[in-house]
Design a protein around this motif. Structure first.
Motif, short mmCIF file in Angstrom:
data_model
loop_
_atom_site.label_atom_id
_atom_site.label_comp_id
_atom_site.label_asym_id
_atom_site.label_seq_id
_atom_site.Cartn_x
_atom_site.Cartn_y
_atom_site.Cartn_z
N ALA A 97 0.84 -1.02 0.02
CA ALA A 97 0.10 0.07 0.04
C ALA A 97 0.88 1.36 0.03
O ALA A 97 1.93 1.35 0.84
N SER A 98 0.58 2.29 -0.78
CA SER A 98 1.28 3.40 -0.96
C SER A 98 0.15 4.65 -0.19
O SER A 98 -0.89 4.64 -0.65
N TYR A 99 0.70 5.37 0.53
CA TYR A 99 -0.06 6.46 1.02
C TYR A 99 0.62 7.93 0.88
O TYR A 99 1.71 7.80 1.16
N ILE B 201 -3.05 10.50 6.77
CA ILE B 201 -2.95 10.13 5.40
C ILE B 201 -3.92 11.13 4.84
O ILE B 201 -5.02 11.20 5.19
N VAL B 202 -3.51 11.33 3.53
CA VAL B 202 -4.38 12.26 2.71
C VAL B 202 -5.39 11.04 1.84
O VAL B 202 -4.86 10.41 1.22
N PRO B 203 -6.37 11.33 1.87
CA PRO B 203 -7.39 10.38 1.34
C PRO B 203 -7.13 10.59 -0.31
O PRO B 203 -6.94 11.63 -0.90
N SER B 204 -7.18 9.53 -0.97
CA SER B 204 -7.17 9.36 -2.43
C SER B 204 -8.14 10.05 -3.20
O SER B 204 -9.30 9.48 -2.51
N ARG B 205 -8.03 10.75 -3.97
CA ARG B 205 -9.28 11.33 -4.77
C ARG B 205 -9.86 10.01 -5.87
O ARG B 205 -8.95 9.50 -6.57
#
Length: 203
Positions: A136-138, A199-203
């Protein structure tokens, strides 16, 4: 060195400390187990260049005041004692300058002071289960230096089933390879967010 210079030294030290708090707190979090408080001073990071400039300017002026030739008489023509209190001496100014330099340079050597991450032990009972490897990449916000990245790495490395963790401060990313049967995705995310960096939520 006058009492005015003592105030300047206090200002310089406070500025140096403020410039380094965003990187000192992650180390304190690892050593003292302060957890999410590591990101408490991350808001100071954008002001670091100005705080560094303020520290250097204040100390430079203090040294100028201390080294400029002083008269042996005051304004009324009275003789002035050449012996000064310790807090007004050049030796004390030198000590404060060294201390401020150590604080300002902390982001460059702070990562070497952090203890090695403790790897979570593998339970013998779970070895019969087939591992479900995931990578997983964050994107992570709030990190201000390499010490922050090391703090995140150590928090994730403690989870069972984590094979590797790579956190980049420059790119504000974390790459984690883990066994989802031992540490689900939600648990990995919780470990990252638990450091105070999010963690920045993925768009």
């Amino acid at each position: 060195m006058s009492k005015t210079n003592q105030s300047l030294l206090g200002t310089g030290l406070l500025a140096a400390l403020a410039a380094s708090l965003c990187c000192i707190t992650p180390l304190l979090a690892v050593v003292g187990g302060l957890g999410a408080s590591a990101a408490s001073f991350s808001w100071l990071a954008p002001f670091r260049p100005f705080l560094v400039a303020l520290t250097v300017g204040v100390l430079a002026f203090a040294w100028y005041q201390a080294l400029k030739p002083a008269g042996i008489e005051d304004d009324c023509g009275c003789a002035v004692s050449s012996q000064k209190p310790v807090l007004q001496s050049k030796a004390f100014l030198g000590f404060v300058t060294v201390l401020a330099t150590v604080l300002l340079a902390f982001p460059y050597y702070g990562t070497y002071l952090q203890p090695q991450a403790a790897v979570a032990p593998t339970s013998p009972a779970s070895t019969a289960e087939s591992p479900v490897w995931q990578t997983a990449s964050y994107r992570i916000k709030g990190m201000t230096c390499e010490a922050c990245a090391r703090h995140v790495e150590q928090a994730v490395q403690r989870l069972p089933g984590v094979q590797s963790v790579t956190v980049s401060y420059d790119q504000a990313t974390a790459l984690v390879r883990f066994d989802a049967t031992k540490s689900p995705v939600a648990q990995v995310q919780q470990a990252i967010n638990g450091t105070g960096y999010h963690i920045v939520p993925s768009r």
